[in-house]
Design an enzyme around this catalytic site. Structure first.
Site, PDB file in Angstrom:
ATOM      1  CG  ASN A  96      -1.918  -0.906   1.247  1.00  0.00           C
ATOM      2  OD1 ASN A  96      -2.360  -1.496   0.253  1.00  0.00           O
ATOM      3  ND2 ASN A  96      -2.640  -1.119   2.289  1.00  0.00           N
TER       4      ASN A  96
ATOM      5  NE  ARG B   7      -7.588  -2.302 -10.040  1.00  0.00           N
ATOM      6  CZ  ARG B   7      -6.590  -1.256 -10.267  1.00  0.00           C
ATOM      7  NH1 ARG B   7      -5.514  -1.787 -11.252  1.00  0.00           N
ATOM      8  NH2 ARG B   7      -6.399  -0.057  -9.848  1.00  0.00           N
TER       9      ARG B   7
ATOM     10  NE  ARG C 197      -3.143   5.447 -10.385  1.00  0.00           N
ATOM     11  CZ  ARG C 197      -2.808   6.646 -10.916  1.00  0.00           C
ATOM     12  NH1 ARG C 197      -1.709   6.892 -11.310  1.00  0.00           N
ATOM     13  NH2 ARG C 197      -3.692   7.764 -10.861  1.00  0.00           N
TER      14      ARG C 197
ATOM     15  CG  HIS D 293     -14.117   2.376 -11.398  1.00  0.00           C
ATOM     16  ND1 HIS D 293     -14.940   2.385 -10.002  1.00  0.00           N
ATOM     17  CD2 HIS D 293     -12.964   1.689 -10.924  1.00  0.00           C
ATOM     18  CE1 HIS D 293     -14.248   1.986  -9.077  1.00  0.00           C
ATOM     19  NE2 HIS D 293     -13.146   1.421  -9.682  1.00  0.00           N
TER      20      HIS D 293
ATOM     21  CE1 TYR E 222      -8.791  -7.116  -3.038  1.00  0.00           C
ATOM     22  CE2 TYR E 222      -9.950  -5.340  -4.298  1.00  0.00           C
ATOM     23  CZ  TYR E 222      -8.904  -5.831  -3.837  1.00  0.00           C
ATOM     24  OH  TYR E 222      -7.530  -5.488  -4.007  1.00  0.00           O
TER      25      TYR E 222
ATOM     26  NE  ARG F  35     -11.764  -1.015   1.674  1.00  0.00           N
ATOM     27  CZ  ARG F  35     -10.757  -0.405   0.701  1.00  0.00           C
ATOM     28  NH1 ARG F  35      -9.447  -0.448   1.016  1.00  0.00           N
ATOM     29  NH2 ARG F  35     -11.196  -0.373  -0.399  1.00  0.00           N
TER      30      ARG F  35
ATOM     31  CG  HIS G 220     -13.769  -3.239  -3.314  1.00  0.00           C
ATOM     32  ND1 HIS G 220     -14.431  -3.499  -4.444  1.00  0.00           N
ATOM     33  CD2 HIS G 220     -12.939  -2.481  -3.523  1.00  0.00           C
ATOM     34  CE1 HIS G 220     -13.927  -2.789  -5.279  1.00  0.00           C
ATOM     35  NE2 HIS G 220     -13.029  -2.335  -4.961  1.00  0.00           N
TER      36      HIS G 220
END
Length: 704
Positions: free
Chosen positions: A52, A393, A423, A453, A486, A582, A610
């Protein structure tokens, strides 16, 4: 409507988003330090903390640093902090967190030894282990080793972003140099420097032959240290030492404006150029001598004003995410098998079941297989005409891509919107885009200047000479790997009104100038902010009328100032607001006259929270939504996001109940506050309530 806030609290209106993010990563570090977490899982949390932090410096710190380089050092950010002061605050806080992570790692190492698991370095090997390490180095490490003698180069080599390096100092023996008639090209003190790139294709942790009953593990770094004599045998030296360093580079992706290049070519070029991004962090072993450190800083053209972080003997602790388990199941989390969804049978036709009602899948508590099964069934169904899907992703060996290719081979029209600018997944998505294109899948690359997204899919099926739509809307990526860790929700629906709106999103992605009106969905960048404003305004209006009101929001991040102001306004009107966030939270809760009716919690636990779920009281007729969007400016105004209403009463009730389960948590739950103290939530007289454990029990009970 303008929001008027009390002037007495101006200084405390917002928490800086970067410092809030660091507070989130501290919560991850707290898990590594928690003695109730299984020992090897604590190492995994250390790895997540480190990973992270790497991403933070590559993206967020780099963005702030760029402001200083363009003359904006004195700019005041939305939180009220000045840019140059924020950089200093970040560096100081990171040094504190790094020190705490080293303390925790030392504590874990002691606990591992009590379990007969020993981390050993190159000076602690038995004779048998020395033989093993030499052999392992010669056959496994040496063929991939890149070693560069720095004093022989005109220019310092390019250090790869977040990669591990050993910088070696060779102190030459002048007598031996003269004896062999060698001329030294080195500095006056007869010192050579070299840099060794630690191979990343090998596991960082090497399991050694046992020492009696002891399980022994050595770092790959120390395997190399043990073999320095082998590597530098041609040099006449009297002493050799090696120290870890790591650089983090600005990960901003520059997109070429050349009209003659395809979008794929432009992104590919940007990914290549990223390798030479500006260094934004330099991490070094604090045992390194000052002379060596100064040589390195000068060589990479860093000044002391940059983020230079002293650390321990080893860097890249993200590799602890892959620490070997040694077969010790008692030192990791017990595996919970994903549950089936009540009355949603994987062995029967997914499409036929969706004709009867909507279904909701909560991963990882419930199986991701429903999504794959739906696509595989659509690929084979003779009545299915087309499949349209957004991809952000993807897993390494994606079953989603396999299903789409299968559909094309069966004559279906398949349209995939794949986000090439996701990213750090750009290279993977470029690979998949080329694969899909070669197989005949029609690719669309979305809207210029906007990342896509949203997590949506719609199929068209011919039934009784009419087209009927089926599909799903999700809060998470269509990725079978992340679906195991997740927490996300996915709505499976054949509601034609909702699916018609989903189709309109694809129309917009294909023809960007055609902005549709949506009857049900809230779609960014045009309608999401406006839609949420109306929902909040309704609660404010109901509160003023004396009706029942509340707002319950679960998301990853809350940093958009305008949305925070709306929530402050609702609080001042008497609306009770519960926020389960979160990560980043720039809202300051519990301030009299500003946010006294707002509570904020954060859950960091075994699974990464998530899902985005938004619940509005609506005078006791709850309006419930799921979304791909957080309350961040980029999600509301700068991306294509989809927020979907839930109309099925059973699913609506299920989302309300699961929100309540999360809200009841007093284990792994922290209270988010303006001082970023990350205090654990403690409820006087209340029994321990582990929300993620209770969530699994909740879904299991539904099957009875």
């Amino acid at each position: 409507m303008n929001t008027t806030l009390p002037s007495t609290h101006t200084k405390y209106h917002y928490v800086d988003r970067e410092m809030s993010w660091l507070a989130f990563n501290e919560r991850v570090l707290q898990e590594a330090g928690d003695a109730t977490v299984p020992l090897l899982e604590r190492l995994r949390f250390l790895g997540i903390f480190s990973n992270n932090l790497d991403e933070f410096f590559r993206v967020r710190y780099a963005t702030i640093r760029r402001m200083t380089m363009t003359g904006e050092s004195n700019r005041k950010l939305g939180s009220g902090v000045i840019v140059r002061d924020l950089l200093a605050q970040i560096t100081d806080r990171v040094i504190e967190l790094q020190a705490e992570s080293l303390r925790i790692l030392g504590e874990i190492d002691q606990k591992l030894e009590l379990e007969n698991i020993f981390m050993v370095n190159e000076t602690e090997l038995t004779e048998e282990q020395q033989v093993f390490v030499k052999d392992f180095f010669l056959h496994e490490v040496s063929p991939d080793l890149v070693t560069i003698i720095l004093s022989d180069l005109a220019n310092f080599p390019l250090l790869r972003d977040t990669h591990g390096y050993l910088v070696v100092k060779l102190e030459l023996d002048e007598e031996l140099v003269k004896k062999h008639n060698r001329k030294s090209k080195n500095r006056s003190k007869d010192i050579k420097y070299a840099v060794i790139e630690i191979p990343n294709i090998l596991n960082r942790f090497v399991v050694l032959p046992k020492d009696g009953e002891k399980n022994c593990i050595i770092m790959l770094d120390d395997v190399i240290r043990f073999n320095l004599e082998n590597i530098f045998s041609i040099f006449d030296y009297k002493a050799v030492s090696a120290y870890n360093i790591k650089v983090t580079r600005d990960a901003e992706l520059g997109v070429d404006t050349d009209l003659h290049k395809s979008f794929v070519e432009k992104i590919s070029s940007g990914v290549r150029d990223r390798r030479e991004g500006e260094i934004v962090r330099f991490v070094y072993d604090k045992e390194m001598d000052t002379e060596m450190l100064q040589f390195l800083l000068k060589s990479v053209e860093l000044e002391l004003s940059d983020s230079i972080i002293p650390a321990g003997r080893y860097h890249n602790r993200r590799d602890y995410m892959g620490f070997p388990t040694l077969g010790r199941k008692d030192l990791i989390y017990a595996k919970d098998l994903p549950l089936p969804v009540h009355q949603f049978n994987l062995e029967d036709s997914i499409i036929q079941q969706m004709q009867q009602r909507d279904y909701m899948v909560h991963t990882p508590y419930q199986s991701f297989s429903y999504l794959v099964k739906f696509l595989r069934e659509a690929a084979l169904d003779p009545q299915v005409l087309s499949i349209k899907i957004t991809l952000y992703r993807l897993a390494k060996n994606s079953q989603i891509i396999s299903s789409l290719i299968n559909a094309v081979k069966n004559g279906k029209k398949v349209v995939a919107q794949i986000e090439l600018q996701a990213r750090f997944d750009e290279a993977s998505n470029i690979y998949y885009s080329e694969l899909m294109q070669a197989e005949g899948i029609q690719l669309i690359f979305g809207v210029r200047g906007l990342k896509v997204h949203s997590k949506i899919c719609v199929i068209e099926r011919l039934e009784n000479r009419k087209v009927r739509r089926y599909g799903f809307v999700s809060t998470g990526n269509f990725n079978e790997s992340t679906a195991k860790i997740y927490t996300d929700v996915t709505l499976f629906s054949a509601n034609n009104a909702v699916m018609k709106d989903v189709s309109k999103v694809f129309d917009f992605l294909e023809v960007n100038y055609r902005v549709s009106k949506y009857k049900h969905l809230l779609v960014s960048p045009h309608y999401t902010r406006k839609g949420f404003n109306k929902l909040i305004e309704r609660e404010i209006s109901n509160a003023k009328k004396g009706l029942n009101t509340y707002i319950r929001l679960k998301m990853n991040s809350l940093s958009d100032i305008k949305m925070i102001d709306r929530l402050y306004e609702a609080s001042n009107a008497g609306v009770k607001i519960q926020l389960n966030i979160r990560g980043i939270c720039s809202l300051v809760p519990g301030v009299p006259g500003m946010s006294e009716n707002i509570e904020v919690i954060s859950i960091v636990d075994r699974y990464l929270e998530h899902s985005r779920v938004y619940i509005f009281c609506n005078n006791d007729n709850p309006a419930v939504y799921i979304s791909s969007a957080d309350f961040m400016t980029r999600n509301l105004d700068e991306r294509v996001e989809v927020t979907c209403p839930i109309y099925d009463e059973a699913i609506k009730q299920e989302l309300i109940e699961t929100f309540d389960i999360g809200w009841k948590g007093n284990y792994k739950t922290r209270v988010q506050s303006g001082d970023l103290s990350n205090q654990y939530r403690r409820m006087v007289g209340a029994p321990l309530f582990h929300s993620q454990r209770e969530m699994y029990k909740y879904f299991k009970k539904k099957l009875k």
